[in-house]
Design a protein around this motif. Structure first.
Motif, short mmCIF file in Angstrom:
data_model
loop_
_atom_site.label_atom_id
_atom_site.label_comp_id
_atom_site.label_asym_id
_atom_site.label_seq_id
_atom_site.Cartn_x
_atom_site.Cartn_y
_atom_site.Cartn_z
N VAL A 91 -18.33 -8.71 -12.96
CA VAL A 91 -17.52 -8.88 -11.72
C VAL A 91 -16.22 -8.04 -12.81
O VAL A 91 -15.99 -8.18 -13.33
CB VAL A 91 -16.44 -10.33 -11.85
N ASP A 92 -15.62 -6.81 -11.63
CA ASP A 92 -14.47 -6.28 -12.02
C ASP A 92 -13.48 -5.81 -10.77
O ASP A 92 -14.25 -6.58 -9.88
CB ASP A 92 -14.65 -4.90 -12.41
N ALA A 93 -12.34 -5.69 -10.85
CA ALA A 93 -11.52 -5.54 -10.09
C ALA A 93 -12.22 -5.00 -8.49
O ALA A 93 -11.63 -5.30 -7.24
CB ALA A 93 -10.36 -4.26 -10.49
N GLU A 94 -13.17 -4.20 -8.99
CA GLU A 94 -14.15 -3.15 -7.47
C GLU A 94 -14.42 -4.79 -6.75
O GLU A 94 -14.47 -4.24 -5.30
CB GLU A 94 -14.11 -2.11 -7.65
N ALA A 95 -15.32 -5.31 -7.94
CA ALA A 95 -16.24 -6.34 -7.52
C ALA A 95 -15.12 -7.34 -6.46
O ALA A 95 -15.05 -8.26 -5.07
CB ALA A 95 -16.93 -7.12 -8.07
N LEU A 96 -14.22 -7.86 -6.77
CA LEU A 96 -12.96 -8.79 -6.73
C LEU A 96 -12.23 -8.18 -5.52
O LEU A 96 -12.32 -9.00 -4.04
CB LEU A 96 -11.95 -9.36 -7.27
N LEU A 97 -12.32 -7.03 -4.86
CA LEU A 97 -11.65 -6.53 -3.88
C LEU A 97 -12.88 -6.15 -2.93
O LEU A 97 -12.25 -7.18 -1.38
CB LEU A 97 -11.28 -4.94 -4.39
N ASN A 98 -14.05 -5.89 -3.06
CA ASN A 98 -14.84 -6.21 -1.79
C ASN A 98 -15.28 -7.28 -1.11
O ASN A 98 -15.41 -7.70 -0.44
CB ASN A 98 -16.21 -4.88 -2.51
N ALA A 99 -15.64 -8.64 -2.68
CA ALA A 99 -15.69 -9.96 -1.94
C ALA A 99 -14.45 -10.30 -1.59
O ALA A 99 -14.71 -11.32 -0.66
CB ALA A 99 -15.50 -10.67 -3.42
N GLY A 100 -13.33 -9.69 -0.91
CA GLY A 100 -11.57 -10.91 -0.35
C GLY A 100 -11.17 -11.34 -1.32
O GLY A 100 -11.00 -12.43 -1.01
N LEU A 101 -11.44 -11.60 -2.63
CA LEU A 101 -10.81 -12.54 -3.41
C LEU A 101 -9.74 -12.41 -3.87
O LEU A 101 -8.78 -13.09 -3.83
CB LEU A 101 -11.59 -12.97 -4.64
N ILE A 102 -9.25 -11.17 -3.36
CA ILE A 102 -8.24 -10.50 -4.17
C ILE A 102 -7.47 -9.48 -3.15
O ILE A 102 -8.49 -8.50 -2.70
CB ILE A 102 -7.91 -9.73 -5.53
N SER A 103 -6.80 -9.22 -2.52
CA SER A 103 -5.79 -8.10 -1.69
C SER A 103 -5.44 -6.56 -2.13
O SER A 103 -5.50 -5.46 -1.63
CB SER A 103 -4.63 -8.95 -0.80
N GLY A 104 -5.30 -6.91 -3.48
CA GLY A 104 -4.84 -6.15 -5.01
C GLY A 104 -4.42 -6.14 -6.00
O GLY A 104 -4.48 -7.51 -6.01
N VAL A 105 -4.58 -5.23 -6.53
CA VAL A 105 -4.59 -5.45 -8.18
C VAL A 105 -3.54 -5.86 -9.16
O VAL A 105 -3.15 -5.97 -9.45
CB VAL A 105 -5.33 -4.67 -8.88
N LYS A 106 -2.42 -5.20 -7.89
CA LYS A 106 -0.37 -5.17 -7.68
C LYS A 106 -0.77 -5.23 -10.05
O LYS A 106 -1.15 -3.81 -10.09
CB LYS A 106 -0.28 -7.00 -8.13
N ASP A 107 -0.54 -5.94 -10.19
CA ASP A 107 -0.31 -5.59 -11.59
C ASP A 107 -1.24 -6.20 -13.07
O ASP A 107 -0.98 -5.73 -14.25
CB ASP A 107 0.90 -6.40 -12.49
#
Length: 148
Positions: A91-107
Motif C-alpha cells: 500500500v503506497d501513495a499510488e495504490a491509495l489514489l487508485n483505491a480512492g482513499l485519498i484525493s491527493g498526496v498533499k504534504d
C-alpha cells in the motif's frame, strides 16, 4: 433568418430604470434615493464594515492564535480503510489514489489507528501513529516510513 437581424424574444428584455427624469416617470424628484441623509448625497457611499462611528466588529473582537508557516497538511488514511487491499499487497501513495482513499498526496500521507486491519499489508507512507504501527504489525503486516 440571418445573424444580422436576430432579436431577443418578446418579453425577454427589460428597459433599464431611468432615474431622475421627471415626476411623470415615477422615479423623479429624489431619484429613488429617499430624503436627505448620507446615502442621498453625491459620493455618499459608506465603506464596508463602517458602523456609524461605533467601534467596528473587527476591532471589538480579540486577536487569537496564529498560523504556523511551516505546517504540513497530510492526507489522512485510517487503518480501517485499508481492508480494501488484498492480503500481502503493498500500500503506497499510488495504490491509495487508485483505491480512492485519498484525493491527493498533499504534504504526505499519514496513517492513523481508527478501525481495525485484518489483512497483512506492507504500508509505505510518510507518517504514521504509534498505535497504527502496533495494529498493522499485530496482524503480521509491515509499515515503512518514506521521505518526500
Amino acid at each position: 433568418m440571418e445573424l444580422n437581424n436576430l432579436k431577443p424574444a418578446i418579453g425577454a428584455t427589460k428597459d433599464r430604470k431611468r432615474i431622475g427624469r421627471g415626476t411623470g416617470s415615477g422615479h423623479g424628484k429624489t431619484a429613488t434615493k429617499g430624503h436627505k441623509g448620507q446615502k442621498a448625497r453625491s459620493g455618499g457611499s459608506i465603506k464596508a464594515g463602517f458602523e456609524g462611528g461605533q467601534m467596528p466588529m473587527q476591532r471589538r473582537l480579540p486577536k487569537r492564535g496564529f498560523t504556523p508557516l511551516m505546517r504540513k497538511d497530510y492526507a489522512i488514511v485510517n487503518i480501517g480503510q485499508l481492508d480494501v487491499f488484498e492480503s500481502g499487497s503493498t500500500v503506497d501513495a499510488e495504490a491509495l489514489l487508485n483505491a480512492g482513499l485519498i484525493s491527493g498526496v498533499k504534504d504526505g500521507i499519514k496513517v492513523l489507528a481508527d478501525g481495525d486491519v485484518t489483512k497483512s499489508l506492507v504500508v509505505k507512507v510518510h507518517k504514521y501513529s504509534a498505535k497504527a504501527k502496533e495494529k498493522i504489525e499485530a496482524v503480521g503486516g509491515k509499515i515503512e516510513e518514506i521521505t518526500l
